[in-house]
Design a protein around this motif. Structure first.
Motif, PDB file in Angstrom:
ATOM      1  N   PRO A  68       0.820  -1.226   0.000  1.00 29.28           N
ATOM      2  CA  PRO A  68       0.000   0.000   0.000  1.00 29.28           C
ATOM      3  C   PRO A  68       0.849   1.268   0.000  1.00 29.28           C
ATOM      4  CG  PRO A  68      -0.910  -1.609   1.519  1.00 29.28           C
ATOM      5  CD  PRO A  68       0.391  -2.172   1.049  1.00 29.28           C
ATOM      6  N   GLY A  69       1.965   1.256   0.716  1.00 29.23           N
ATOM      7  CA  GLY A  69       2.842   2.425   0.727  1.00 29.23           C
ATOM      8  C   GLY A  69       3.431   2.709  -0.641  1.00 29.23           C
ATOM      9  N   GLN A  70       3.817   1.651  -1.362  1.00 29.76           N
ATOM     10  CA  GLN A  70       4.364   1.825  -2.708  1.00 29.76           C
ATOM     11  C   GLN A  70       3.303   2.338  -3.675  1.00 29.76           C
ATOM     12  OE1 GLN A  70       5.894  -2.188  -3.204  1.00 29.76           O
ATOM     13  NE2 GLN A  70       8.009  -1.488  -2.906  1.00 29.76           N
ATOM     14  N   VAL A  71       2.071   1.843  -3.521  1.00 28.98           N
ATOM     15  CA  VAL A  71       0.977   2.317  -4.370  1.00 28.98           C
ATOM     16  C   VAL A  71       0.736   3.801  -4.140  1.00 28.98           C
ATOM     17  CG1 VAL A  71      -1.494   2.131  -4.857  1.00 28.98           C
ATOM     18  CG2 VAL A  71      -0.129   0.059  -4.512  1.00 28.98           C
ATOM     19  N   GLY A  72       0.709   4.220  -2.871  1.00 26.72           N
ATOM     20  CA  GLY A  72       0.512   5.625  -2.560  1.00 26.72           C
ATOM     21  C   GLY A  72       1.613   6.496  -3.130  1.00 26.72           C
ATOM     22  N   LEU A  73       2.855   5.998  -3.072  1.00 24.62           N
ATOM     23  CA  LEU A  73       3.978   6.759  -3.607  1.00 24.62           C
ATOM     24  C   LEU A  73       3.878   6.890  -5.123  1.00 24.62           C
ATOM     25  CD1 LEU A  73       6.596   8.206  -2.910  1.00 24.62           C
ATOM     26  CD2 LEU A  73       7.793   6.018  -3.135  1.00 24.62           C
ATOM     27  N   LEU A  74       3.488   5.804  -5.782  1.00 20.95           N
ATOM     28  CA  LEU A  74       3.363   5.847  -7.240  1.00 20.95           C
ATOM     29  C   LEU A  74       2.284   6.825  -7.682  1.00 20.95           C
ATOM     30  CD1 LEU A  74       3.662   2.120  -8.428  1.00 20.95           C
ATOM     31  CD2 LEU A  74       5.327   3.964  -8.672  1.00 20.95           C
ATOM     32  N   THR A  75       1.131   6.790  -7.035  1.00 21.85           N
ATOM     33  CA  THR A  75       0.031   7.651  -7.447  1.00 21.85           C
ATOM     34  C   THR A  75       0.317   9.120  -7.189  1.00 21.85           C
ATOM     35  OG1 THR A  75      -1.064   7.270  -5.312  1.00 21.85           O
ATOM     36  CG2 THR A  75      -1.743   5.876  -7.153  1.00 21.85           C
ATOM     37  N   PRO A  79       2.143  14.140  -9.706  1.00 19.46           N
ATOM     38  CA  PRO A  79       1.786  15.509  -9.285  1.00 19.46           C
ATOM     39  C   PRO A  79       2.811  16.152  -8.369  1.00 19.46           C
ATOM     40  CG  PRO A  79       0.350  13.882  -8.232  1.00 19.46           C
ATOM     41  CD  PRO A  79       1.110  13.170  -9.291  1.00 19.46           C
ATOM     42  N   ALA A  80       3.501  15.337  -7.534  1.00 16.58           N
ATOM     43  CA  ALA A  80       4.523  15.903  -6.644  1.00 16.58           C
ATOM     44  C   ALA A  80       5.704  16.440  -7.447  1.00 16.58           C
ATOM     45  CB  ALA A  80       4.996  14.841  -5.648  1.00 16.58           C
ATOM     46  N   VAL A  81       6.151  15.684  -8.456  1.00 17.15           N
ATOM     47  CA  VAL A  81       7.253  16.145  -9.297  1.00 17.15           C
ATOM     48  C   VAL A  81       6.828  17.368 -10.110  1.00 17.15           C
ATOM     49  CG1 VAL A  81       8.726  15.524 -11.261  1.00 17.15           C
ATOM     50  CG2 VAL A  81       8.351  13.887  -9.407  1.00 17.15           C
ATOM     51  N   ALA A  82       5.556  17.366 -10.550  1.00 13.37           N
ATOM     52  CA  ALA A  82       5.047  18.511 -11.317  1.00 13.37           C
ATOM     53  C   ALA A  82       5.109  19.797 -10.514  1.00 13.37           C
ATOM     54  CB  ALA A  82       3.615  18.240 -11.760  1.00 13.37           C
ATOM     55  N   ILE A  83       4.967  19.695  -9.186  1.00 13.70           N
ATOM     56  CA  ILE A  83       5.052  20.879  -8.325  1.00 13.70           C
ATOM     57  C   ILE A  83       6.392  21.584  -8.523  1.00 13.70           C
ATOM     58  CG2 ILE A  83       5.305  21.602  -5.907  1.00 13.70           C
ATOM     59  CD1 ILE A  83       3.141  19.616  -5.189  1.00 13.70           C
ATOM     60  N   LEU A  84       7.452  20.808  -8.654  1.00 14.53           N
ATOM     61  CA  LEU A  84       8.779  21.386  -8.833  1.00 14.53           C
ATOM     62  C   LEU A  84       8.977  21.928 -10.246  1.00 14.53           C
ATOM     63  CD1 LEU A  84      10.903  18.631  -7.030  1.00 14.53           C
ATOM     64  CD2 LEU A  84      10.102  20.804  -6.081  1.00 14.53           C
ATOM     65  N   PHE A  85       8.447  21.218 -11.236  1.00 18.15           N
ATOM     66  CA  PHE A  85       8.727  21.584 -12.616  1.00 18.15           C
ATOM     67  C   PHE A  85       7.750  22.600 -13.196  1.00 18.15           C
ATOM     68  CE2 PHE A  85      11.587  18.082 -12.232  1.00 18.15           C
ATOM     69  CZ  PHE A  85      12.606  18.385 -13.125  1.00 18.15           C
ATOM     70  N   ASN A  86       6.628  22.875 -12.526  1.00 17.72           N
ATOM     71  CA  ASN A  86       5.754  23.968 -12.970  1.00 17.72           C
ATOM     72  C   ASN A  86       6.508  25.301 -12.997  1.00 17.72           C
ATOM     73  OD1 ASN A  86       2.613  22.682 -11.821  1.00 17.72           O
ATOM     74  ND2 ASN A  86       3.167  23.198 -13.886  1.00 17.72           N
ATOM     75  N   GLY A 133       5.777  13.025 -14.483  1.00 23.21           N
ATOM     76  CA  GLY A 133       5.537  14.242 -13.713  1.00 23.21           C
ATOM     77  C   GLY A 133       6.342  15.418 -14.236  1.00 23.21           C
ATOM     78  N   VAL A 134       7.585  15.155 -14.655  1.00 18.11           N
ATOM     79  CA  VAL A 134       8.416  16.214 -15.244  1.00 18.11           C
ATOM     80  C   VAL A 134       7.751  16.746 -16.515  1.00 18.11           C
ATOM     81  CG1 VAL A 134      10.626  16.737 -16.348  1.00 18.11           C
ATOM     82  CG2 VAL A 134      10.564  15.306 -14.290  1.00 18.11           C
ATOM     83  N   ALA A 135       7.326  15.826 -17.388  1.00 18.27           N
ATOM     84  CA  ALA A 135       6.677  16.235 -18.642  1.00 18.27           C
ATOM     85  C   ALA A 135       5.401  17.014 -18.376  1.00 18.27           C
ATOM     86  CB  ALA A 135       6.374  14.992 -19.487  1.00 18.27           C
ATOM     87  N   TYR A 136       4.614  16.538 -17.416  1.00 17.54           N
ATOM     88  CA  TYR A 136       3.355  17.204 -17.058  1.00 17.54           C
ATOM     89  C   TYR A 136       3.621  18.601 -16.520  1.00 17.54           C
ATOM     90  CZ  TYR A 136      -0.752  18.137 -14.091  1.00 17.54           C
ATOM     91  OH  TYR A 136      -1.823  18.716 -13.474  1.00 17.54           O
ATOM     92  N   GLY A 137       4.618  18.717 -15.643  1.00 22.53           N
ATOM     93  CA  GLY A 137       4.949  20.007 -15.052  1.00 22.53           C
ATOM     94  C   GLY A 137       5.421  21.013 -16.080  1.00 22.53           C
ATOM     95  N   SER A 410      -0.935  22.708  -7.338  1.00 21.62           N
ATOM     96  CA  SER A 410      -0.696  21.258  -7.384  1.00 21.62           C
ATOM     97  C   SER A 410      -0.616  20.632  -6.000  1.00 21.62           C
ATOM     98  CB  SER A 410       0.591  20.967  -8.153  1.00 21.62           C
ATOM     99  OG  SER A 410       0.455  21.296  -9.511  1.00 21.62           O
ATOM    100  N   PHE A 411      -0.382  21.441  -4.986  1.00 19.81           N
ATOM    101  CA  PHE A 411      -0.380  20.890  -3.635  1.00 19.81           C
ATOM    102  C   PHE A 411      -1.723  20.233  -3.310  1.00 19.81           C
ATOM    103  CE2 PHE A 411       3.282  23.734  -2.890  1.00 19.81           C
ATOM    104  CZ  PHE A 411       4.129  22.823  -2.279  1.00 19.81           C
ATOM    105  N   GLY A 412      -2.801  20.726  -3.942  1.00 24.87           N
ATOM    106  CA  GLY A 412      -4.112  20.116  -3.712  1.00 24.87           C
ATOM    107  C   GLY A 412      -4.147  18.666  -4.138  1.00 24.87           C
ATOM    108  N   SER A 413      -3.476  18.343  -5.257  1.00 24.69           N
ATOM    109  CA  SER A 413      -3.429  16.954  -5.718  1.00 24.69           C
ATOM    110  C   SER A 413      -2.688  16.075  -4.727  1.00 24.69           C
ATOM    111  CB  SER A 413      -2.740  16.893  -7.088  1.00 24.69           C
ATOM    112  OG  SER A 413      -3.420  17.666  -8.031  1.00 24.69           O
ATOM    113  N   VAL A 414      -1.552  16.563  -4.239  1.00 17.77           N
ATOM    114  CA  VAL A 414      -0.753  15.776  -3.304  1.00 17.77           C
ATOM    115  C   VAL A 414      -1.499  15.588  -1.984  1.00 17.77           C
ATOM    116  CG1 VAL A 414       1.429  15.670  -2.051  1.00 17.77           C
ATOM    117  CG2 VAL A 414       1.380  16.560  -4.378  1.00 17.77           C
TER     118      VAL A 414
END
Length: 477
Positions: A68-75, A79-86, A133-137, A410-414
């Motif tokens: 479950p922890g790995q699933v949460g990290l993947l999902t 969006p978390a990476v996009a926060i940095l690359f926006n 996430g990089v591409a999305y951001g 994007s913090f809302g997604s995370v």
């Protein structure tokens, strides 16, 4: 009717001259319209790539034996990476233009999709999702800014079509997953789901590299007036010629970077930044109250079979397609701020009804309430936060503005991906949905208190004279 080349002519000496020429149009010429939708195609890819994981998540979990922890990290990774690359992409696009970052995003999207599709371990899947996430951001902040710069004032509401495209992309991936299921692909279904995004990204890269034309507004802001005039001719068929360069300090034009971020939080941009950020933040949080649990709701209504649940999710997403299409019209008629307020008000009521009555509502209401929620969400605040940001800033800092507000939103997604499941675990799905009704209420209050609306202000941001240099630091003894 006269052609654009004979109807519109002018001299280009500044970004405001570019905007004035484009604003003379009542509709986009064929070439400009093609380019507009080609840019929008990148947002289709962003949505498709995000949906690809959720559509095949269950078989992926089984095949790779994920915790479950790995699933949460993947999902939450994309969006978390996009926060940095926006903001990083906003800075990059302010420095080197709009087209190059968009092309870079497609190449990274291809790499991320292929890495995920051929992954044999959690670590490889995670790396692939990080690239997505990089591409999305990169893509989202730049594409929205470029769409705004291509669009005349009378058609600004059509920026909201990105929301319609988002749900079309999500539905398309669900349809592909259903086809793979019918063909008996089995446990490998998730690889087809995420791998298909590489095909779309590759096709978009080729098309955008062949046809995209750099934004004339950005070129004019950089003092490249001859290039700006040439691209106005290429895109719109205008009879445009370069003029004398305006007296904008060269050192400011050539050095847009993170040190200019502070201007987004000073007058006149502060209320614009606050409103677009608050709408982006609350709409993403409220979406996760329903959107993330659509498969659960669908299973409860349509049955436990994969095929029926997938079709049910596609029906719910159809509400988003309709709402996203309507949002362009509603935004033009009501303004982006008021259409957001109405959407929030309806979302607040619908979340309360669904949350308080979850498990006991008649089947018709159990289906109708989430359907209406998705409709009002996509017709109102779901589209407007990013559109407001794209329309609120001057050309030379537009991508910086969309990047920074996109990062904050994007913090809302995370938060949704990490916090909401914890609340659900302790309270149950119904009480969680009812509790989250406070989110659209906060969004409604924001729209009432902050009066800014770029479609109703009568202000052209490119006509505003703003000091982009950082505020001087008082001297100390």
């Amino acid at each position: 009717m006269a052609s654009p080349s004979t109807a519109v002519a002018g001299t280009v000496s500044s970004p405001s001259d570019v905007v004035a020429l484009i604003n003379k149009l009542g509709r986009l010429p064929r070439k400009a319209n093609f380019l507009w939708y080609l840019i929008l195609g990148g947002l289709f890819l962003d949505a498709y790539s995000n949906a690809a994981l959720s559509a095949g998540l269950s078989p992926m979990v089984k095949e790779l034996a994920l915790t479950p922890g790995q699933v949460g990290l993947l999902t939450a990774t994309a969006p978390a990476v996009a926060i940095l690359f926006n903001p990083a992409s906003g800075w990059l696009a302010a420095r080197i233009g709009r087209v190059k970052p968009l092309l870079l995003a497609k190449l990274i999207g291809v790499a991320g999709a292929l890495l995920t599709a051929y992954a044999g371990s959690f670590e490889t899947v995670w790396a692939g999702r990080a690239l997505v996430g990089v591409a999305y951001g990169i893509d989202f902040a730049v594409a929205m800014a470029m769409l705004a710069e291509y669009t005349p004032a009378s058609l600004k509401g059509r920026l909201n079509l990105w929301q319609c495209v988002w749900y079309i992309a999500t539905t398309s991936n669900l349809a592909l997953t259903l086809i793979c299921y019918k063909l008996g692909i089995g446990a490998e279904i998730w690889r087809w789901s995420v791998g298909s995004a590489a095909v779309i990204a590759g096709a978009l890269f080729v098309l955008q590299m062949a046809f995209l034309v750099e934004s004339p507004s950005w070129l004019a802001a950089r003092g490249r007036l001859a290039d700006a005039a040439q691209n106005l001719r290429r895109i719109y068929g205008f009879d445009a010629v370069p003029g004398e360069r305006a007296d904008t300090p060269a050192e400011v034009q050539q050095s847009i970077g993170f040190r200019q971020t502070g201007v987004l939080f000073r007058k006149p941009y502060l209320p614009r930044t606050m409103l677009s950020t608050l709408i982006s933040l609350t709409q993403s949080m409220q979406y996760f109250a329903i959107g993330w649990y659509l498969p659960v709701i669908s299973l409860a209504i349509f049955g436990e079979q994969f095929e029926k649940a997938t079709v049910g999710s596609m029906i719910f997403n159809a509400a988003g397609i309709i709402g996203g299409a309507v949002s362009a019209y509603v935004g033009r008629r009501m303004g982006l701020r008021m259409s957001s307020a109405v959407g929030y008000a309806m979302a607040f009521v619908l979340l309360l009804v669904l949350g308080l009555g979850f498990g006991s509502l008649p089947t018709v209401l159990a289906f109708t309430v989430p359907f209406l929620f998705i409709f009002f969400h996509s017709a109102g605040p779901g589209a407007n936060g990013k559109s407001i940001a794209a329309l609120s800033y001057r050309s030379d800092i537009r991508t910086l503005g969309t990047g920074i507000t996109g990062m904050l939103g994007s913090f809302g997604s995370v938060v949704g991906l990490y916090v909401f499941p914890l609340i659900k675990e302790s309270m149950g799905l119904g009480p969680t949905i009812a509790t989250l009704a406070v989110v659209p209420l906060l969004g409604l209050i924001s729209c009432i208190v902050i009066k800014w609306d770029p479609t109703r202000s009568g202000i052209d941001p490119d006509d505003e004279v703003i000091d982009l240099l950082p505020a001087p630091v008082p001297a100390t003894r």
